[in-house]
Design an enzyme around this catalytic site. Structure first.
Site, short mmCIF file in Angstrom:
data_model
loop_
_atom_site.label_atom_id
_atom_site.label_comp_id
_atom_site.label_asym_id
_atom_site.label_seq_id
_atom_site.Cartn_x
_atom_site.Cartn_y
_atom_site.Cartn_z
N VAL A 176 18.95 78.20 36.57
CA VAL A 176 17.56 78.05 37.04
C VAL A 176 17.53 77.71 38.34
O VAL A 176 16.45 77.67 39.07
CB VAL A 176 16.77 77.22 36.12
CG1 VAL A 176 16.57 77.78 34.70
CG2 VAL A 176 17.36 75.72 36.07
N ALA A 219 15.22 73.11 31.13
CA ALA A 219 16.74 72.68 31.52
C ALA A 219 16.69 71.62 32.38
O ALA A 219 15.91 71.55 33.19
CB ALA A 219 17.01 74.05 32.31
N TYR A 242 17.16 60.63 38.72
CA TYR A 242 16.69 61.51 37.29
C TYR A 242 15.06 60.96 37.39
O TYR A 242 14.40 61.89 37.19
CB TYR A 242 17.30 60.99 36.14
CG TYR A 242 16.81 61.64 34.98
CD1 TYR A 242 17.24 63.02 34.36
CD2 TYR A 242 16.08 60.96 33.89
CE1 TYR A 242 16.68 63.61 33.38
CE2 TYR A 242 15.78 61.34 32.76
CZ TYR A 242 16.18 62.70 32.55
OH TYR A 242 15.54 63.17 31.48
N LYS A 264 11.90 63.58 37.46
CA LYS A 264 10.99 63.56 36.36
C LYS A 264 9.49 63.09 36.78
O LYS A 264 8.81 63.40 36.15
CB LYS A 264 11.69 62.99 35.15
CG LYS A 264 12.69 63.50 34.58
CD LYS A 264 12.58 64.75 33.93
CE LYS A 264 13.79 65.33 33.29
NZ LYS A 264 13.50 66.72 32.74
N THR A 296 19.21 62.86 19.45
CA THR A 296 20.28 64.12 19.84
C THR A 296 21.59 63.69 19.68
O THR A 296 22.07 62.76 19.27
CB THR A 296 19.81 64.46 21.26
OG1 THR A 296 20.28 63.54 22.35
CG2 THR A 296 18.49 64.81 21.58
P1 NAD Z 1 20.81 68.95 26.80
O1 NAD Z 1 22.14 68.58 27.98
O2 NAD Z 1 21.42 68.64 25.35
O3 NAD Z 1 20.65 70.51 27.18
C1 NAD Z 1 20.19 70.71 28.48
C2 NAD Z 1 20.51 72.30 28.72
O4 NAD Z 1 19.98 72.78 29.89
C3 NAD Z 1 22.01 72.65 28.23
O5 NAD Z 1 21.83 73.73 27.44
C4 NAD Z 1 22.29 73.27 29.77
O6 NAD Z 1 23.37 74.24 29.70
C5 NAD Z 1 21.19 73.79 30.27
N1 NAD Z 1 21.18 73.67 31.78
C6 NAD Z 1 21.51 72.65 32.33
N2 NAD Z 1 21.47 73.18 33.76
C7 NAD Z 1 20.89 74.29 33.79
C8 NAD Z 1 20.77 75.24 34.57
N3 NAD Z 1 20.97 75.11 36.07
N4 NAD Z 1 20.14 76.60 34.29
C9 NAD Z 1 20.17 76.82 33.10
N5 NAD Z 1 20.37 75.77 32.36
C10 NAD Z 1 20.58 74.95 32.35
O7 NAD Z 1 19.58 68.09 27.02
P2 NAD Z 1 18.48 67.51 26.13
O8 NAD Z 1 18.76 66.17 25.77
O9 NAD Z 1 18.15 68.52 25.26
O10 NAD Z 1 17.23 67.59 27.07
C11 NAD Z 1 16.36 68.62 27.52
C12 NAD Z 1 15.18 68.38 28.47
O11 NAD Z 1 14.45 67.11 27.87
C13 NAD Z 1 15.93 67.85 29.73
O12 NAD Z 1 14.96 68.26 30.84
C14 NAD Z 1 15.85 66.42 29.64
O13 NAD Z 1 15.91 65.75 30.97
C15 NAD Z 1 14.59 65.96 29.07
N6 NAD Z 1 14.50 64.91 28.26
C16 NAD Z 1 15.65 64.39 27.30
C17 NAD Z 1 15.37 63.13 26.63
C18 NAD Z 1 16.42 62.84 25.15
O14 NAD Z 1 16.31 61.72 24.90
N7 NAD Z 1 17.52 63.65 25.04
C19 NAD Z 1 14.48 62.29 26.89
C20 NAD Z 1 13.65 62.48 28.13
C21 NAD Z 1 13.54 63.95 28.73
#
Ligand code: NAD
Length: 445
Positions: free
Chosen positions: A261, A288, A350, A354, A385
């Protein structure tokens, strides 16, 4: 949340033991089930509002047993508080005290939803005082609920009335199992447009949806939830994640697009893929994201810059390309985080990205509205997760205790449900907002 502690305190003789010892016992949350009733019992509507009767009529058309102002001693599936006509904090007393008594009749998984107005600098001081006071009161009320019950509010702004489509969509979301992990939050409705879905089981029927970062985690859950709700999926992830991405694409009967992305033409490639496969594009979910945590004193440029590049700069660039393409009615939902609201040690980079998402959606709302669309964000808190499952059980259990009313983390599904709701046609009057999916975590505002 299937883990040992949850099972132990909720089943068999260990549940009785946990009760006797006074251990925290997180409830099983009521999640969406298309075949279940919208709420688990009658709904008590307290107070008055212009169009309040039309709201009650709609609730009845959803199969809800609505009781206006008096439910006797019936067990309740929910309580609606119509508070938007109040003009002074002294007027809160009768309604809040009646609500308090009714809370004793609220069933597990019950819902409290208020309708009020946002406090504005242009309001008379007493009017602003009662409106802002409702905010504090409802969040506090949410913290007093048990048994997986939650409390949330809808703010009427501009032309919005109690029966506006987006108020009804927010009401449906908050009453349903879809909002299981949204607690103590307000959604502002500022328009009267939108159309309710033919079926709340398939509110995204036929919509063409792009989810970035969809190979795993929250992104994969978003794709599956959108597919369940009738959408056609394009799942996007890094070329390195192609195997996992293909699996998700197969599971949702969608197409996969391998794409970083941060590529300068990422938005254009998404549009090109959507147009060539489906002829259109209705919704983009910027999911992502990466973390590269370090205390700021030890932070290096690679960590800082990569997080900004993936989590926010890429979205700003893609949004410009999406807007330039003139896609009518395009919806965007972006992933923020409670870290971007409350801050988190070791996450300055981060949190900057965000917090940036929250600022971006607020400032982009007018541009998307001009094309008949919307842009909103969802800010998850502690989500269970694969990543959080690796935290030792003791630490994880303590982490959940700062979630005082629900006492558990959320699921990726809970984040996906909130995103879906913001994408419904009926949610057209909700724009530029950030909705927290955090179980009313103490972390954050
Ligand atoms: P994760 O790391 O399990 O998955 C993220 C996905 O994004 C991966 O499949 C990765 O390959 C993909 N990715 C990373 N960089 C990329 C790029 N440059 N281009 C395309 N794809 C890319 O993360 P998650 O826990 O599923 O989190 C998903 C979203 O939710 C993120 O934006 C994260 O910041 C947000 N978030 C997660 C939590 C949590 O508790 N897990 C809390 C708050 C916010």
């Amino acid at each position: 949340m299937a883990d040992k502690y949850f099972e132990l305190v909720n089943s068999g003789f260990t549940a009785t033991l946990a009760k006797k010892l006074g251990l925290p016992r997180p409830a099983r949350l009521r999640r969406w089930d298309a075949s279940a009733d919208l709420v688990p019992g009658p709904l008590l509507v307290l107070g008055s509002s212009a169009h309040g009767q039309q709201l009650s009529d709609t609730l009845m058309s959803w199969g809800v047993d609505v009781r206006r102002n008096d439910a006797g001693s019936a067990k309740l599936g929910g309580i609606i508080l119509l508070l938007d006509e109040l003009e002074h904090p002294e007027q809160l007393s009768p309604l809040m005290l009646r609500a308090g008594k009714a809370l004793r009749q609220l069933l597990p998984g019950g819902r409290v939803v208020s309708i009020s107005r946002p406090a504005l600098a242009t309001d008379a001081p007493a009017v602003a005082a009662v409106r802002q006071g409702i905010d504090g009161a409802l969040r506090s009320l949410g913290r007093e609920l048990r048994g997986g019950a939650i409390a949330n509010g809808i703010l009427l702004s501009g032309p919005a009335q109690a029966d506006s489509p987006s108020v009804l969509s927010a009401m449906h979301f908050f009453l349903s199992g879809r909002s299981a992990y949204v607690d103590g939050q307000f959604v502002q409705v500022s328009g009267h447009e939108g159309e309710l879905p033919q079926s709340f089981a398939k509110p995204l029927e036929g919509k063409v949806v792009v989810v970035t970062g969809a190979a795993r985690g929250i992104g994969a859950a978003i794709a599956k939830t959108m597919a369940r709700d009738g959408a056609k999926l394009i799942v996007v992830d890094m070329p390195a994640a192609s195997d996992a991405l293909s699996k998700v694409a197969n599971q949702v009967s969608g197409t996969a697009l391998q794409l970083d992305v941060t590529a300068t033409d990422a938005g254009e490639r998404i549009i090109e893929h959507a147009r060539s496969r489906y002829g259109t594009l209705d919704l983009v979910i910027h999911n992502a994201g990466i973390t590269r945590d370090k205390l700021l004193a030890n932070m290096d440029a690679a960590r800082w810059d990569s997080v900004i590049a993936v989590n926010i700069a890429s979205q700003l660039r893609m949004n410009e390309q999406l807007l330039a393409a003139g896609l009518p009615g395009l919806r965007v939902v972006s992933l923020a985080s409670t870290s971007g609201i409350a801050g988190n040690r070791g996450q300055t980079n981060y949190a900057a990205s965000k917090g940036g998402v929250i600022g971006m959606v607020r400032a982009s709302a007018a541009d998307f509205a001009a094309k008949g669309g919307t842009i909103n964000a969802v800010a998850p808190g502690f989500i269970e997760t694969e990543m959080t499952a690796k935290i030792p059980l003791g630490t994880r259990t303590v982490a959940r205790m700062v979630l005082p009313s629900l006492m558990q983390g959320g699921l990726p599904l809970d984040v996906a449900e909130a995103i879906g709701f913001l994408a419904w046609d009926a949610s057209a009057g909700i724009n530029g907002q950030t909705l927290r999916v955090c179980g009313q975590s103490l972390v954050g505002a």
